[in-house]
Design an enzyme around this catalytic site. Structure first.
Site, PDB file in Angstrom:
ATOM      1  N   LYS A 100       0.813  -1.215   0.000  1.00 23.96           N
ATOM      2  CA  LYS A 100       0.000   0.000   0.000  1.00 23.96           C
ATOM      3  C   LYS A 100       0.847   1.266   0.000  1.00 23.96           C
ATOM      4  O   LYS A 100       0.365   2.341  -0.376  1.00 23.96           O
ATOM      5  CB  LYS A 100      -0.935   0.003   1.219  1.00 23.96           C
ATOM      6  CG  LYS A 100      -2.022  -1.050   1.141  1.00 23.96           C
ATOM      7  CD  LYS A 100      -3.022  -0.878   2.273  1.00 23.96           C
ATOM      8  CE  LYS A 100      -4.186  -1.852   2.131  1.00 23.96           C
ATOM      9  NZ  LYS A 100      -5.207  -1.660   3.196  1.00 23.96           N
ATOM     10  N   GLU A 101       2.084   1.151   0.448  1.00 22.85           N
ATOM     11  CA  GLU A 101       3.025   2.281   0.454  1.00 22.85           C
ATOM     12  C   GLU A 101       4.240   1.857  -0.366  1.00 22.85           C
ATOM     13  O   GLU A 101       5.192   1.293   0.183  1.00 22.85           O
ATOM     14  CB  GLU A 101       3.427   2.636   1.891  1.00 22.85           C
ATOM     15  CG  GLU A 101       2.259   3.077   2.738  1.00 22.85           C
ATOM     16  CD  GLU A 101       2.589   3.129   4.227  1.00 22.85           C
ATOM     17  OE1 GLU A 101       1.911   3.882   4.942  1.00 22.85           O
ATOM     18  OE2 GLU A 101       3.521   2.422   4.671  1.00 22.85           O
ATOM     19  N   ASP A 130       7.664  -0.865  10.185  1.00 23.42           N
ATOM     20  CA  ASP A 130       6.831  -1.615  11.118  1.00 23.42           C
ATOM     21  C   ASP A 130       6.340  -2.929  10.534  1.00 23.42           C
ATOM     22  O   ASP A 130       5.677  -3.693  11.228  1.00 23.42           O
ATOM     23  CB  ASP A 130       5.635  -0.761  11.558  1.00 23.42           C
ATOM     24  CG  ASP A 130       5.521  -0.688  13.068  1.00 23.42           C
ATOM     25  OD1 ASP A 130       6.475  -1.074  13.750  1.00 23.42           O
ATOM     26  OD2 ASP A 130       4.463  -0.259  13.559  1.00 23.42           O
ATOM     27  N   SER A 435      -1.189  11.277  16.987  1.00 26.59           N
ATOM     28  CA  SER A 435      -0.684  12.638  16.872  1.00 26.59           C
ATOM     29  C   SER A 435      -1.737  13.655  17.303  1.00 26.59           C
ATOM     30  O   SER A 435      -1.430  14.626  17.999  1.00 26.59           O
ATOM     31  CB  SER A 435      -0.248  12.916  15.433  1.00 26.59           C
ATOM     32  OG  SER A 435       0.821  12.075  15.065  1.00 26.59           O
TER      33      SER A 435
END
Length: 696
Positions: A100-101, A130, A435
């Site tokens: 996906k990335e 990760d 965040s």
């Protein structure tokens, strides 16, 4: 020291506050009319429509906090100290799934970060993998080798576009003008080297074993570059075990905080998404204009830049640019005590992430409770003392292999056990929006933040370009904000006792936006059905009370239009944003609470939904043409299809009835509302009709 930054109040502030007062008085008049008739002639439709208007009014009230004191900031980087006196900056990039990335895209972000216009010896770049994928580590090695020639090239020739993909694309043509033959020859050589890097990564990643996630693994930390005149580059794959919570991105960021504290220990850290490359190499120096200013340095926790995107269409039918968030909202919060933390494009103070407040007595920070706060690594605690007390670090005298061994320990699954990491130290684990909650909690502890919207975007990312990805993102954000609103950290309880009321209202708004779903469902069904049946819900067009509703409609839409035009937008932008706001509020308001409640009661496990950064050519083509793409979003479309069907049927059915009964004065308000909604919904209807089935 010369002034490093300036702030300017928006010039129309008195008019804005006058408009808020005018709109508020109109709302009082509306509710006087509604409640008065409700007490004398109570009906279910009237009760429901009053409830919807009460929800809109409540959210409008919170929303005005963003407009109470908006400011614009400018920086003077030429007044900064010499480069030798600038503080260190550690850059954090997090990635998870190369499916996906795409790895090449992640490496573009890493390379652009390595090429920042900042002293190389003060810069360190950390990639958190990760997923533990071999292709990510392979890509990092390839990227570092390319960067060893790319970074000196950028600095030598003053290149502004330091993301190689952009520099070698048509978007970088301006960089190639009026250059010497030597520059062009070097450019062509680097272009060929960059293509080789891309090809090598793609070939290596074709093997499924190299691109598969490894979710049961030990820690792996590799220093990939310590070459002088180049930033330190470190690959980090923290330990993961299926039986131990890994805390998603928040866990990855906290691991990077500890590992970087041992290896480079920059007083400031930059967090940037793996698809959001550094577009302006001077962003670190711009941020330092706030951190190093004597007037603001004491309590500034972070500097936030806007999230902007390189793949936006001129039509941008999904409003992926989030104009309202990064202009009206963030600038409005900046005039109070600072914006929220967006999760990317933000520079944070390492001290703020470890201290309870800017006024905390530093002598109490490292007492006997230090292991409870920060963990049992004495080496890590010493690194914090060096930052907070400004002491000279003693770690340069420690052998590198010893430091790496300690870094392995602080990146283990068990390191945070029995500590305050994720609650009072580092990035929050309260919900998945680590965040957002971290920024909110920093404000609750007395820290401030600041927002800079430069003319040249400092960071450019990849925006969702189809309905499914955009709505899934909205549902994810909405569900987590809903959970924040009902948690022990709710701004209605925890926040309001620790923050100024106007600033707290901004966070109340964020956690309440799912209420729009209820109000929009009522306003999308009740007036329509009543129009079909000939039941009036608004005053007659000839009555003075009708003017109240007309004033409120013109007031809210007119202000939105002025904000769009002032920001360089157009009438088309205003119209598209109206539609986009309704779609996002409706879908997010319906599905986000469902997802949140299921998590709250343990009906399904919390999971991190990764946005897909792979661009589909057909989706991009439709996006460029301004056509909706609903492929794969059947469930998310249910409320839209239902409301659109009801509006169309009731519009034409009610119009047919209106021609015979001729009670136009009574039904004008509902006729206008339906006409407005049907016109807004036409592109959605067109997208549904022309949609091609792809098995979902």
């Amino acid at each position: 020291m010369a002034t490093l930054h300036t702030q300017t109040l928006h010039p129309w502030l008195p008019l804005t506050r006058l408009h808020i007062l005018f709109h508020l008085l109109s709302l009082f008049a509306l509710f006087y009319y509604r409640v008065n008739l409700l007490l004398h002639q109570p009906t279910l439709p009237w009760l429901l429509i009053t409830l919807a208007e009460a929800i809109f009014a409540q959210l409008w009230l919170y929303n005005q906090a963003f407009r109470w004191r908006p400011v614009t900031r400018a920086v003077a980087t030429e007044n900064l100290p010499t480069e030798a006196n600038l503080p260190g900056v550690d850059i954090f990039v997090c990635t998870l799934d190369p499916q996906k990335e795409p790895t090449v895209q992640v490496m573009d972000t890493v390379i652009s970060a390595m090429a920042m216009d900042y002293p190389a010896e003060k810069l360190a770049v950390y990639l958190s993998d990760d997923g533990g994928c071999p292709v990510t580590l392979f890509g990092m090695r390839e990227a570092v080798e390319f960067a060893k020639e790319w970074v000196p090239f950028c600095r030598k020739h003053g290149v502004k576009l330091r993301c190689p993909k952009v520099f070698f694309s048509p978007m970088g043509e301006d960089e190639h003008l009026l250059r010497s033959d030597g520059f062009r020859a070097e450019q062509e050589r680097l272009k060929a080297k960059y293509r080789d890097m891309q090809k090598n990564i793609e070939i290596f990643g074709r093997d499924p074993k190299n691109s598969s996630l490894v979710l049961d693994r030990p820690t792996r930390i590799e220093i990939l570059n310590e070459q002088s005149e180049m930033p330190l580059v470190v690959y980090v794959s923290r330990e993961r075990r299926p039986t131990i919570p890994h805390r998603y991105k928040g866990g990855a960021l906290n691991t990077l905080l500890r590992v970087s504290g041992l290896l480079s220990n920059g007083p400031y850290v930059l967090v940037v998404d793996c698809d959001m490359y550094c577009n302006d190499p001077s962003s670190a120096k711009q941020a330092m204009c706030f951190f190093l200013d004597l007037e603001t340095s004491k309590d500034i926790a972070f500097v936030q830049f806007p999230q902007m995107f390189h793949n936006l269409s001129k039509k941008d039918i999904y409003d992926s640019q989030s104009r309202r968030a990064f202009t009206t909202m963030w600038q409005g919060m900046d005039g109070l005590r600072g914006p929220g933390l967006a999760g990317s494009g933000c520079y944070l103070s390492r001290s703020a992430l470890h201290l309870q407040s800017p006024n905390q007595n530093q002598n109490d920070v490292f007492d006997h409770n230090a292991p409870k706060e920060f963990g049992k690594s004495t080496m890590y605690i010493e690194s914090l003392k060096a930052i907070i007390y400004g002491n000279q670090s003693t770690q340069k005298q420690i052998p590198r292999d010893v430091i790496l061994e300690e870094a392995q320990a602080v990146a283990s699954c068990s390191y945070e056990k029995d500590t305050n990491w994720g609650e009072e130290v580092g990035f929050s684990y309260a919900i998945l929006l680590e965040s957002t909650v971290t920024g909110y909690l920093l404000h609750c502890r007395g820290w401030r933040s600041t927002y800079l919207y430069p003319k040249r975007p400092c960071f450019l990312g990849c925006a969702p370009i189809d309905f499914k990805e955009g709505m899934l993102q909205m549902v994810k954000w909405g569900s987590e904000l809903f959970l924040l609103g009902v948690s022990k950290y709710s701004p209605f309880t925890y926040g309001i006792s620790r923050m100024p009321i106007m600033h707290c209202f901004t966070f109340c708004y964020f956690t309440s936006t799912t209420q729009y779903g209820v109000a929009l469902m009522i306003y999308g069904l009740i007036p329509q059905l009543c129009f079909f049946k000939g039941i009036p819900l608004f005053p007659m067009v000839t009555e003075p009370w009708f003017g109240v509703f007309a004033i409120l409609f013109i007031s809210s839409h007119g202000r939105h239009l002025i904000e769009i035009l002032y920001g360089g937008g157009s009438l088309r932008s205003w119209w598209d944003e109206q539609r986009s706001w309704i779609i996002k509020s409706l879908v997010g308001g319906i599905f986000a609470p469902i997802v949140a409640i299921k998590k709250l009661f343990g009906l399904n496990k919390a999971k991190f939904t990764l946005s897909n950064k792979v661009i589909d050519e057909e989706s991009f083509k439709k996006y460029e043409q301004g056509k909706f793409n609903f492929q794969g979003a059947a469930l998310l479309m249910v409320p839209l299809v239902m409301l659109l069907t009801v509006n169309i049927v009731c519009f034409f059915g009610g119009l047919w009835r209106l021609l015979f009964v001729k009670d136009f004065e009574n039904m004008f308000g509902q006729f206008f509302l339906l006409s407005y909604l049907v016109a807004l919904g036409y592109p959605i209807f067109e997208g549904i009709i022309t949609m091609k089935s792809k098995g979902g």
